[in-house]
Design an enzyme around this catalytic site. Sequence first.
Site, PDB file in Angstrom:
ATOM      1  CD  GLU A  22      24.437  33.564 -39.211  1.00 26.85           C
ATOM      2  OE1 GLU A  22      25.630  32.953 -39.617  1.00 26.85           O
ATOM      3  OE2 GLU A  22      23.559  33.075 -38.853  1.00 26.85           O
ATOM      4  CB  SER A 148      27.989  34.627 -38.075  1.00 19.73           C
ATOM      5  OG  SER A 148      28.168  33.746 -39.183  1.00 19.73           O
ATOM      6  CE1 TYR A 220      32.605  34.911 -41.550  1.00 21.10           C
ATOM      7  CE2 TYR A 220      30.998  35.576 -39.581  1.00 21.10           C
ATOM      8  CZ  TYR A 220      31.449  34.611 -40.574  1.00 21.10           C
ATOM      9  OH  TYR A 220      30.868  33.425 -40.404  1.00 21.10           O
ATOM     10  NE  ARG A 260      33.229  27.294 -36.178  1.00 22.83           N
ATOM     11  CZ  ARG A 260      32.381  28.016 -36.789  1.00 22.83           C
ATOM     12  NH1 ARG A 260      32.303  28.393 -37.840  1.00 22.83           N
ATOM     13  NH2 ARG A 260      31.403  28.542 -35.615  1.00 22.83           N
ATOM     14  CG  ASP A 262      32.020  27.064 -32.420  1.00 19.36           C
ATOM     15  OD1 ASP A 262      32.652  26.649 -33.512  1.00 19.36           O
ATOM     16  OD2 ASP A 262      31.389  28.011 -32.530  1.00 19.36           O
ATOM     17  CD  GLU A 276      27.073  28.056 -31.719  1.00 17.41           C
ATOM     18  OE1 GLU A 276      26.872  28.297 -32.999  1.00 17.41           O
ATOM     19  OE2 GLU A 276      26.976  28.949 -30.890  1.00 17.41           O
ATOM     20  CG  ASN A 278      28.120  26.939 -38.431  1.00 17.26           C
ATOM     21  OD1 ASN A 278      27.500  26.564 -39.236  1.00 17.26           O
ATOM     22  ND2 ASN A 278      28.314  28.062 -38.107  1.00 17.26           N
ATOM     23  N   GLY A 282      31.408  29.131 -42.443  1.00 15.76           N
ATOM     24  CA  GLY A 282      31.629  30.021 -43.507  1.00 15.76           C
ATOM     25  C   GLY A 282      32.720  29.692 -44.317  1.00 15.76           C
TER      26      GLY A 282
END
Length: 314
Positions: A22, A148, A220, A260, A262, A276, A278, A282
């Site tokens: 990443e 990511s 992205y 964050r 998900d 998961e 994070n 990002g």
Amino acid sequence: RRQIASVSKKKIMVIYGGISAEREISIISSKEISKALKRLNYEVIEVDADPGLLKEINFHKPDIVFNALHGTWGEDGEVQKILENSKVPYTHSGIAASKLAMDKNESGKIFIQNGFSHPNSIMCNLKDLIGNDPMPYPYVIKPNDNGSSVGVAIITNELEKNEYIQGIISSQTCSDEKNKVLVQEFIEGPEVQVAIYGNDQVGSIEIVPKNKFYDYESKYFDNGATKHIIPPRIEANKIKEVNELGLKAHKILNCKGITRSDFILDNKSGIFFILEINTQPGMTPTSLVPEIAKYHGVSFDNLIDWIVKDASIN
């Protein structure tokens, strides 16, 4: 809201790049972070981080380290060990929370123990998948320790599985030398992401990706093809529910700063499944946490300023 300007000109070291798959995203994040810090009148030092980071910290003597790394080494507790040794306050979660959140299999077990719904998951070696399926199609294969959505695929047949295996082995996406992966039950339904900043600021967003799921390209490089919908197109009570689940996940793993989480809202049962969490979301122009914060009245610069002021030695 009126933009916050820092009174004192503190020296902030933004660490970026790193050694993970990443790296590219980390570089993009760091550029946006650095621009915001300069607008906020911080003194900014940018360091492409490697295992010799402690020497850089000792040389530059920053007031705070802003961790803009993503993936292996940057958000799995390893760089956090260096930052702890430096005795310089740093942003985001500490060693234990970072390590646990990055380990999807272990964090999944903890979520289940604390009442979350989580897809059935099996850790296995890639070679064990050749000619064998641990669960019915479709299922998801993902590295246990990447973010990511790097190396994540929905498998619907034998051909897709074999192509995935060959692709992972050739690209070395899995960091584990034995090429272990997490095979996970596929849950079909809306993808909802929950952002946490602090212990009480929370918001959510629905993702409608251009591809099968919210993968690396969709996150992205899709030039707006993926739809970001705030608030999510679900009932108000379900939004409240998923926001509370995101905050609960943040606290259970003892995370800090921004995270964050998900989720998938299962079409069949109407239950939210956590995938998961994070700990280093990002911070690119298309990233979700800044977008959610903006919707709730927190500008990108205000968010960056808050993260800096939240920095600590964990």
